[in-house]
Every structure is written in structure tokens, then in C-alpha cells.
Design an enzyme around this catalytic site. Sequence first.
Site, PDB file in Angstrom:
ATOM      1  N   ASP A  99       0.849  -1.185   0.000  1.00  0.00           N
ATOM      2  CA  ASP A  99       0.000   0.000   0.000  1.00  0.00           C
ATOM      3  C   ASP A  99       0.886   1.237   0.000  1.00  0.00           C
ATOM      4  O   ASP A  99       2.117   1.148   0.010  1.00  0.00           O
ATOM      5  CB  ASP A  99      -0.947   0.002   1.208  1.00  0.00           C
ATOM      6  N   GLY A 156       4.415   0.876  -1.914  1.00  0.00           N
ATOM      7  CA  GLY A 156       4.473   0.812  -3.364  1.00  0.00           C
ATOM      8  C   GLY A 156       3.136   1.106  -4.007  1.00  0.00           C
ATOM      9  O   GLY A 156       2.118   1.260  -3.333  1.00  0.00           O
ATOM     10  N   ASP A 157       3.143   1.179  -5.341  1.00  0.00           N
ATOM     11  CA  ASP A 157       1.946   1.436  -6.139  1.00  0.00           C
ATOM     12  C   ASP A 157       1.614   0.163  -6.895  1.00  0.00           C
ATOM     13  O   ASP A 157       2.384  -0.311  -7.731  1.00  0.00           O
ATOM     14  CB  ASP A 157       2.226   2.576  -7.117  1.00  0.00           C
ATOM     15  N   PHE A 158       0.456  -0.435  -6.599  1.00  0.00           N
ATOM     16  CA  PHE A 158       0.130  -1.721  -7.222  1.00  0.00           C
ATOM     17  C   PHE A 158      -0.125  -1.607  -8.716  1.00  0.00           C
ATOM     18  O   PHE A 158      -0.228  -2.606  -9.412  1.00  0.00           O
ATOM     19  CB  PHE A 158      -1.037  -2.421  -6.513  1.00  0.00           C
ATOM     20  N   HIS A 201     -13.407  -2.067  -7.077  1.00  0.00           N
ATOM     21  CA  HIS A 201     -14.552  -1.150  -7.240  1.00  0.00           C
ATOM     22  C   HIS A 201     -14.139   0.323  -7.213  1.00  0.00           C
ATOM     23  O   HIS A 201     -14.940   1.195  -7.551  1.00  0.00           O
ATOM     24  CB  HIS A 201     -15.639  -1.438  -6.191  1.00  0.00           C
TER      25      HIS A 201
END
Length: 351
Positions: A215, A241-243, A260
Site C-alpha cells: 500500500d 508501493g503502487d500496485f 470497485h
Amino acid sequence: MKETPEAASGREDAALEQERVFGTLLQMITGHQVAQIVRTAAALSIPDHVAAGARTAYEVAERASTHPATTYRLMRACASIGLLAYEGHGRFVTTPMGELLREGVPGSLRDTTLHLAGYSTWVSWAHLPDAVREGRTQVYKALGMDQFTYFSQHPEEGDAFASSGSSMSEVVAVEAVNMLDLSGVSTAVDVGGANGRLVLGLMRANPALHGIVLDLPHVTVAAARAAEDLGLSDRFSAMEGDFFDEVPAADLYLLKWILHDWDDEACVRLLRNCRAAARPGARAVVVEIVLGEVGTPDFGAVADMNMLSVTDGGRERHLHEYDALFTAGGWRRVSARPTRSPLWIMELEAV
């Protein structure tokens, strides 16, 4: 001509039905008022103070640092909607519903209340007519930025958002433990997992399981703290991190209330990232609301309006719409089961 008993009865039934419809619509129109009463009770910890022995408005006001007269008016309103019960002589007690607004009780909805009825959500909903007219969110008009950036700049609301997900995660984790066979799974990544309640719940039930929360930096601190509190730090990692860039290798990917938040293109990119990093035989578990039949009472249909209001492209989806995303992302759904919450657990296998 004299009215027949049948005609009189029909006229009375029609009048009663009109009265019922009128009352129901009025409740809908004033629903925002109820939401703000609930939020204020949660924000001021009214049920906590009452449960701790403060029975009168004066006693609660002393503990909550509020005005006694307006505290009484709030508590009276809480009693009218079922959060408190009135015993007479100015004394109140909590109800089972009010207990769920207390901090730290099992299944608490306190943080969910503070998030969903909080400022950033509240002000974004005010622009819903324009969102429908223009076909896109008005969150930038409402907040001057997207909601996730807003949360990073307003930690109190960001914490409520993260914690609201964790309370639902605890319910889902219990059911996921019973539903999922994790034999052979050594590492699970909770993608966008906030404070990691879902993966930590699975780790507690599976002593050999190692967990990772991936996250943003301002969120992972809470995940590490939660793992330490549960005595699971030796098997847990909080990864910043950035998924949308990449995810770590694992046997199991957990995506709870993530898809969503995003449009189809972003969802497929995330699913493909998970597929690219997946070890042989890896699985994924997606936890989301699944829309029901059109025209039936459906929590998801209302929640979808929240996604339109507060996210840039997010939406709730039908099961077949999720299946299309899974296929495009390199996965195949093998099961989909509802939980006691509005969420479903969907299990995927890599293809």
C-alpha cells in the site's frame, strides 16, 4: 347514491397506502439527517460514554466536553432512531444497534460511520446531480483533488477510511478462513490492504502463512503496527508501493474492496500485474459487493452511487462484469460466495 361498504373499504385502503408511500418517501428525503445524527454520536463517543456508566446528558456532556442541553437533544434523537433507549427521568442506555457504534467492539461500524458520513464523502455526494448529468465524478469540484489524495492530506479522515475497511475485513476474514483451502500457500499479498486485517486474519488461522501488505507509505505504518499487536511481525512485511506499477511474487493475492475503486482499464492493469508476478499455481481472492437483480432492494445499487460520487471511474459491478475483468487480466473465477456482510468472496485461478 349511497357508497357501498366495499367502495368505502377500497377508498380507506387507498388512503392508507398513500399515507404509507408518503411516509416512506419522507424518510428517504430526510435520510441525510439520520446519517449525521449517527455520525455525531460516533464522533462524540456517545454510546461509549453511556455504556461506561454516564446515563444522563449532563454526565455524558462532562465526559464528551459538550454542552449539556444540546447533548440531551442529540441523545433524544438517538433514542428516536434506536441507538439509545430511554429509561425515564433523563436516563439513557445503549441498545444493540448503539453498541455497534462503540470503539473496539466486535463488528463495530464506528469508523465506517465516520468515513461514509464524513466530510469528504458528504460534500462529494452534494454534486451527484452534476455527476449524473456529465457522466463523471465531481469529486475534484468538491474537494479540489481525488479522495485518496485528500485522505493523505487529512489523516483523521484517512484513518477512518482505512479503519472502516478493517472492520469489514474482520467479518470477511472469519468466513474466508472457513471457505479457503490455503494448503500449499506460503505467501499472501494483501494488495492495497491498508492495515492488513484480512491477511492478518488468515495468518492467525494458518501458522505457516507469511503475509505482505502492499500500500501507499502513509498507510503501511498502521499495517506494521497491527501485525506487531497480534504477535505476527516475524511472518509479516509492510511494503510501500503502487500496485499499478508492480506487485511482489506470491502464491495468493488478496484484493478486498480494491477493484470497485477503479475503471475497467485500471482493474485489468492491476490484475495483469498480479498475474505477471504470480508463482506457479497461484490464486487470487477478490472481495467485493456483487450487484443484484435490477428493481430489487440492493445495497450495491446504492453503493454504486457512492462510487460515482467519490471516485474517479469506480463502480460496483455484476458478477458477469467481474468475470470479464478477470479474463482480461489473466485469471478465471472458480467460485463466488456471499458473506454475512454485503461483500462476496470470489476465488480465482491463474490461466
